[in-house]
Design a protein around this motif. Structure first.
Motif, mmCIF file in Angstrom:
data_model
loop_
_atom_site.group_PDB
_atom_site.id
_atom_site.type_symbol
_atom_site.label_atom_id
_atom_site.label_comp_id
_atom_site.label_asym_id
_atom_site.label_seq_id
_atom_site.Cartn_x
_atom_site.Cartn_y
_atom_site.Cartn_z
ATOM 1 N N PHE A 34 -22.126 5.070 -1.766
ATOM 2 C CA PHE A 34 -21.068 5.120 -2.397
ATOM 3 C C PHE A 34 -20.163 6.335 -2.226
ATOM 4 C CE2 PHE A 34 -17.379 3.256 -4.650
ATOM 5 C CZ PHE A 34 -16.809 4.340 -5.955
ATOM 6 N N LEU A 35 -18.834 6.673 -1.405
ATOM 7 C CA LEU A 35 -17.675 7.405 -1.775
ATOM 8 C C LEU A 35 -16.827 7.359 -2.631
ATOM 9 C CD1 LEU A 35 -17.494 8.725 1.831
ATOM 10 C CD2 LEU A 35 -18.936 9.267 0.258
ATOM 11 N N VAL A 36 -15.714 6.424 -2.529
ATOM 12 C CA VAL A 36 -14.691 5.943 -3.389
ATOM 13 C C VAL A 36 -14.242 4.697 -3.547
ATOM 14 C CG1 VAL A 36 -13.337 6.494 -1.418
ATOM 15 C CG2 VAL A 36 -12.399 7.129 -3.641
ATOM 16 N N SER A 37 -13.650 4.299 -3.899
ATOM 17 C CA SER A 37 -12.719 2.756 -4.464
ATOM 18 C C SER A 37 -11.673 3.139 -4.525
ATOM 19 C CB SER A 37 -13.831 2.156 -5.046
ATOM 20 O OG SER A 37 -13.199 2.801 -6.818
ATOM 21 N N PHE A 38 -10.723 2.566 -4.608
ATOM 22 C CA PHE A 38 -9.431 2.485 -4.527
ATOM 23 C C PHE A 38 -8.527 1.444 -4.623
ATOM 24 C CE2 PHE A 38 -6.105 5.447 -3.216
ATOM 25 C CZ PHE A 38 -4.833 4.007 -2.460
ATOM 26 N N TYR A 39 -7.442 1.529 -5.753
ATOM 27 C CA TYR A 39 -7.814 -0.968 -6.018
ATOM 28 C C TYR A 39 -5.835 -0.054 -6.891
ATOM 29 C CZ TYR A 39 -5.755 -3.521 -8.941
ATOM 30 O OH TYR A 39 -5.425 -4.989 -10.685
ATOM 31 N N ASN A 40 -4.640 -0.706 -6.848
ATOM 32 C CA ASN A 40 -3.760 -0.413 -6.885
ATOM 33 C C ASN A 40 -3.304 0.715 -6.968
ATOM 34 O OD1 ASN A 40 -1.225 -1.473 -7.861
ATOM 35 N ND2 ASN A 40 -1.982 -0.752 -10.329
ATOM 36 N N ASN A 41 -3.113 1.325 -5.832
ATOM 37 C CA ASN A 41 -2.785 2.608 -4.891
ATOM 38 C C ASN A 41 -3.330 3.960 -5.976
ATOM 39 O OD1 ASN A 41 -1.270 2.077 -2.581
ATOM 40 N ND2 ASN A 41 0.128 0.910 -4.171
ATOM 41 N N GLU A 42 -4.438 3.616 -6.400
ATOM 42 C CA GLU A 42 -4.893 5.090 -6.629
ATOM 43 C C GLU A 42 -6.518 4.444 -5.991
ATOM 44 O OE1 GLU A 42 -3.024 5.882 -10.133
ATOM 45 O OE2 GLU A 42 -4.272 3.974 -11.732
ATOM 46 N N ILE A 43 -7.069 6.395 -6.964
ATOM 47 C CA ILE A 43 -8.414 6.450 -6.940
ATOM 48 C C ILE A 43 -9.062 6.128 -7.969
ATOM 49 C CG2 ILE A 43 -10.531 7.473 -6.974
ATOM 50 C CD1 ILE A 43 -9.349 9.740 -4.807
ATOM 51 N N SER A 44 -9.943 4.801 -7.956
ATOM 52 C CA SER A 44 -10.732 3.961 -8.996
ATOM 53 C C SER A 44 -11.815 4.823 -9.950
ATOM 54 C CB SER A 44 -11.038 2.763 -9.573
ATOM 55 O OG SER A 44 -11.428 1.733 -8.097
ATOM 56 N N GLU A 45 -12.678 5.365 -9.143
ATOM 57 C CA GLU A 45 -13.849 5.710 -8.677
ATOM 58 C C GLU A 45 -14.243 6.689 -7.732
ATOM 59 O OE1 GLU A 45 -16.209 2.366 -10.789
ATOM 60 O OE2 GLU A 45 -17.339 4.329 -11.365
ATOM 61 N N LYS A 46 -15.417 7.840 -7.874
ATOM 62 C CA LYS A 46 -15.505 8.369 -6.824
ATOM 63 C C LYS A 46 -16.997 8.700 -7.255
ATOM 64 C CE LYS A 46 -12.666 12.354 -8.369
ATOM 65 N NZ LYS A 46 -11.809 12.836 -7.619
ATOM 66 N N SER A 47 -17.669 9.521 -5.979
ATOM 67 C CA SER A 47 -18.772 9.814 -5.924
ATOM 68 C C SER A 47 -18.749 11.195 -6.529
ATOM 69 C CB SER A 47 -20.076 9.518 -5.114
ATOM 70 O OG SER A 47 -19.525 9.522 -4.120
ATOM 71 N N GLU A 48 -19.961 12.019 -5.956
ATOM 72 C CA GLU A 48 -20.493 13.320 -6.102
ATOM 73 C C GLU A 48 -20.047 13.828 -5.038
ATOM 74 O OE1 GLU A 48 -23.508 13.582 -9.865
ATOM 75 O OE2 GLU A 48 -24.462 13.447 -7.389
ATOM 76 N N ILE A 49 -20.410 13.127 -3.984
ATOM 77 C CA ILE A 49 -20.519 13.616 -2.686
ATOM 78 C C ILE A 49 -18.645 14.078 -1.848
ATOM 79 C CG2 ILE A 49 -20.756 12.935 -0.137
ATOM 80 C CD1 ILE A 49 -22.146 10.617 -1.768
ATOM 81 N N PHE A 50 -18.369 13.663 -2.972
ATOM 82 C CA PHE A 50 -16.066 13.065 -2.730
ATOM 83 C C PHE A 50 -15.636 14.037 -3.338
ATOM 84 C CE2 PHE A 50 -12.596 10.238 -0.801
ATOM 85 C CZ PHE A 50 -11.492 10.936 -1.443
#
Lengths: 111, 113
Positions: free
Chosen positions: A45-61
Motif C-alpha cells: 500500500f502507498l496511499v488512499s484518496f477520498y473526497n479529493n484528499e489523501i485519507s491514508e498513506k504509508s511510510e513509503i509515501f
C-alpha cells in the motif's frame, strides 16, 4: 465489466527525473489507491484518496510522492526525483465498498 | 504487521486440492483474498467479514477463524486456470478503511496438467 485503466504500461526514466503515472478509476467509485509491487515481492500500500484528499498513506509515501485528481476522472501519482529503488510495478485501484479493482499496472524502471 | 501465508509455494496436478493459510499476530476483522497471474493485476476473489464466515466461488472457498486470527483458502479439484499467486490482505487498523490492505507475502500455486 468496468475496469481501471492505467497509462503508460511501461515507463523508463533516468534517476533523478520526475514521472507521472496515470489512472482512470471506475467512474462511480469514490475511493482511490496506489499500490506498488517490487519484482517478486508482495503488493504494498502507498496511499488512499477520498473526497479529493489523501485519507491514508504509508511510510513509503514520503515527500517524493504526490497524488492528484486533476479533472474528476484521472488519478495521478507523481514521483519526483526518482531513485533506483523506485523501480516497481505501480498499481492503481479503486473501490465503491470493500472490493478493490486493480488496474493492469505501470512498470516503472529507473536507470 | 503483515499477515503470514503458508505455504510459500504449491505445485499440483489438475484435479488435486490445495489449502493456503493466512495468519496474523493481530486481531483480524476481515480477510480479503486476491489472485494475481504472472504479469497481471491482482484480481479480487472474496472477502470474509465475520468470524467463522465461509464463502465459496466456483470451487474456491475460504474460511475465517477470528479466534485463531487466521483464514484458509481452499482450492478443490484444481484447474490449470487456478495457477497464480494468491495473496491474503487484511485492513490495517481494524474494520474501517478496507482499501488500505496489508498483504501477505503471497503463495505461488502452479497447476500442472
Amino acid at each position: 465489466e468496468p475496469e481501471v485503466t492505467q497509462t503508460p504500461s511501461h515507463q523508463v526514466t533516468q534517476m533523478g527525473q520526475e514521472v507521472i503515472l496515470r489512472c482512470v478509476p471506475i467512474s462511480n467509485h469514490l475511493y482511490f489507491y496506489w499500490y506498488r509491487q517490487i519484482l517478486g515481492q508482495k503488493v504494498e500500500f502507498l496511499v488512499s484518496f477520498y473526497n479529493n484528499e489523501i485519507s491514508e498513506k504509508s511510510e513509503i509515501f514520503d515527500d517524493q510522492f504526490s497524488v492528484e485528481r486533476p479533472d474528476g476522472s484521472n488519478f495521478t501519482l507523481k514521483i519526483r526525483s526518482t531513485k533506483l529503488e523506485d523501480s516497481a510495478m505501480y498499481f492503481c485501484a479503486s473501490s465503491g465498498s470493500e472490493k478493490l479493482f486493480f488496474g493492469s499496472g505501470t512498470q516503472l524502471s529507473v536507470l | 504487521q503483515q499477515p503470514v501465508q503458508s505455504p510459500q509455494a504449491v505445485i499440483l496436478r489438475e484435479g488435486e486440492d490445495a489449502v493456503i493459510n493466512c495468519s496474523s499476530s493481530k486481531a483480524l476483522y476481515s480477510v480479503h483474498w486476491y489472485r494475481q497471474k504472472h504479469g497481471e493485476a491482482p484480481v479480487f476473489l472474496m472477502i470474509l467479514l465475520k468470524g467463522g464466515e465461509q464463502k465459496g466461488h466456483d470451487k474456491i472457498s475460504a474460511s475465517f477463524n477470528e479466534k485463531k486470527q487466521q483464514s484458509s483458502l481452499y482450492l478443490t479439484a484444481s484447474q490449470l486456470s487456478y495457477s497464480g499467486t494468491y495473496f491474503c490482505g487484511t485492513p490495517e487498523g481494524g474494520s474501517g478503511n478496507t482499501g488500505k490492505l496489508i498483504f501477505g507475502q503471497g503463495t505461488t500455486l502452479q497447476v500442472k496438467p
